[in-house]
Design an enzyme around this catalytic site. Sequence first.
Site, PDB file in Angstrom:
ATOM      1  N   TRP A   1       0.760  -1.327   0.155  1.00 30.85           N
ATOM      2  CA  TRP A   1       0.106  -0.116  -0.222  1.00 30.85           C
ATOM      3  C   TRP A   1       0.895   1.195   0.046  1.00 30.85           C
ATOM      4  CZ3 TRP A   1      -4.478  -0.165  -1.804  1.00 30.85           C
ATOM      5  CH2 TRP A   1      -5.127  -1.479  -1.955  1.00 30.85           C
TER       6      TRP A   1
ATOM      7  N   ASP B   1      -1.393   6.981   6.233  1.00 43.50           N
ATOM      8  CA  ASP B   1      -2.741   6.151   5.641  1.00 43.50           C
ATOM      9  C   ASP B   1      -3.119   4.933   6.674  1.00 43.50           C
ATOM     10  OD1 ASP B   1      -4.439   4.484   4.542  1.00 43.50           O
ATOM     11  OD2 ASP B   1      -3.270   3.873   2.917  1.00 43.50           O
TER      12      ASP B   1
ATOM     13  N   LYS C   1     -12.468  -1.292   6.675  1.00 46.57           N
ATOM     14  CA  LYS C   1     -11.908  -2.004   7.699  1.00 46.57           C
ATOM     15  C   LYS C   1     -12.279  -1.768   8.994  1.00 46.57           C
ATOM     16  CE  LYS C   1      -8.291  -2.023   4.238  1.00 46.57           C
ATOM     17  NZ  LYS C   1      -8.549  -3.002   3.727  1.00 46.57           N
TER      18      LYS C   1
END
Lengths: 360, 360
Positions: free
Chosen positions: B102, B172, B196
């Site tokens: 990511w 993030d 999430k």
Amino acid sequence: MSRGYNFSAGPAALPEDVLRQAQAELLEWGSARASVMEISHRGKDFIALAEQAEQDLRDLLAVPANYKVLFLQGGATQHFAQIPMNFARRDQAVDYVLTGDWSEKAAKEAKPLARVRIAASAADSNYARIPARAAWDLDPTAAYVHVTPNETIRGVEFHEVPDTGAVPLFGDVSSTILSRPLDVSKYALLYAGAQKNIGPSGLVVMIVRDDLLERCPRDLPKIFNYAEHAAQGSMLNTPNTWGWYLAGLVFKWVKAQGGVVAMAEHNRAKAQLLYGYIDGSGYYRNPVEKSARSWMNVPFTLPREDLDAKFLEESEAAGLLALKGHRAVGGMRASIYNAMPLEGVQALVDFMKDFAARNG
Amino acid sequence: MSRGYNFSAGPAALPEDVLRQAQAELLEWGSARASVMEISHRGKDFIALAEQAEQDLRDLLAVPANYKVLFLQGGATQHFAQIPMNFARRDQAVDYVLTGDWSEKAAKEAKPLARVRIAASAADSNYARIPARAAWDLDPTAAYVHVTPNETIRGVEFHEVPDTGAVPLFGDVSSTILSRPLDVSKYALLYAGAQKNIGPSGLVVMIVRDDLLERCPRDLPKIFNYAEHAAQGSMLNTPNTWGWYLAGLVFKWVKAQGGVVAMAEHNRAKAQLLYGYIDGSGYYRNPVEKSARSWMNVPFTLPREDLDAKFLEESEAAGLLALKGHRAVGGMRASIYNAMPLEGVQALVDFMKDFAARNG
């Protein structure tokens, strides 16, 4: 309490059958043993859902095979900017036809990104008409012509698709998609925020002709590049899975009603009932030229502004919700999208008659 | 059928209490006589919901008053691009710390938009560790330093916030937010895809320090400008109202569990149980350095790859869902976000023991 007739302009009423199905399977969708919100968008169950939703939309609008269907995020407003980023060079002309607040916004967002031209505008009529095609000042070198076939705030609607010759026609059909047949082949690109006739907010459906995607600049960040989204089946990143799911249920529902031909009959009947009553009432007034009136959004004023608050209070008490007009127009607005039954419009007209009799 | 223990990496399991409430009020929310999906985001009912959700998040993370909280769209991936668009000039350095897939993607999306520097990378360890802060090569003139405090795919997590001096730290936190206390004041900007620990996909929560918003370029299209979103209370255009609503329910649920301190105890216990079993099993293996292991995402391999299919089939039949590892890592991955109860992890460990005994 019970559900009212909901005239909200958007986020708008959804078909009750769709909501009941979503409610029934909220904790366990299909055989997933989880909510549809809790599963991977890359798993086979969700992929099947996503493909079925696309196919149902293709069936409903007879989308030609050389068009891609994308399920995106950001609202139509994001695409006001993203469209010129993808399809125009900074120094290239892009033609906008102004028929209300939304086409104005679309043109404004494009300004930092391309050479925006106003090809036609009905601003001088206070957006009460559609400018005649013959009077449009189009640039034959423009990257595209942008129209807003239905303007939610002013309640004006194109009842014919304008011919723009060789210049690709783009349409923001947020508030008219699925309300009637739509000849996709006359447009190079169509896009719609879902929150009127498709589903919840947070989802944008785009229908775009293949050849156009070749224009998307390679130096654009991937996430803003429509060609990348198309190549990845709208799963370049995690999509709005709940929105996609509900859109799929709505597409099935429209099919079950008989498709867009049946929706058009249904919507025409609702619009005729409401405009017919307004025009004959001698009390309420709609300012839009008859040939340009929207089937989806019906603004109307009362004889005196000081009656507005009373009308709103009493209509809400009668279960007729969200009738307050947009501040740009004043008065009332009844949005009568696909999910509004004829009985809802009849109930509104009955209330309006009674209100007029009591407040003459 | 009944709901399984859902180990999906995202979109991930939501608290069952939250789903039950959403189900109960799906057709009629509060006194709206409509679904929460069917009402205007500008009406007083939705505004109250939106403000309450923001306040609850502020309470949970003790967000300082000089930070704005935004509710956006596009997934974290869109903000990989939008962040440099807002906070860096094209010729300005931006420092990225690579700790997995990511952070790699975040750096890649920024490349057309700023001068991306890789300040540190754990790629040489196959992302099995967090690069020591002392070894980072930071540029003191960089617009920001970007980190990914938890990497969903590799299962690595920062357990301390790195000090980047005067250069603003951006994080993030998609897969760690609300899993434990988070010192917001050490970051200039935090952002998280909701799918999430917050809610459904299609929503991004951003926490950004006021002074940073002064950097947002005026020539950016409004819809990409964070300062504009902040000025409009995240209602520059129609937000994802369903996502915002569900996020609000989840924030209330986290509060009811005792807040992030209680969540941290809960999550630490789950992680200890699972890693403890894996390490002692002599059968399963997790490749990440102990000091860098994620509390949220636990990848593990079996002794032989040809056992994977059997493990997946049998675990799913036992109601343990979505354990397939990411293709970049192989094997299995158990994502054990806030909504996963300790009993779910215990059930997984029991299954793993039994499977190992039968397939030694």
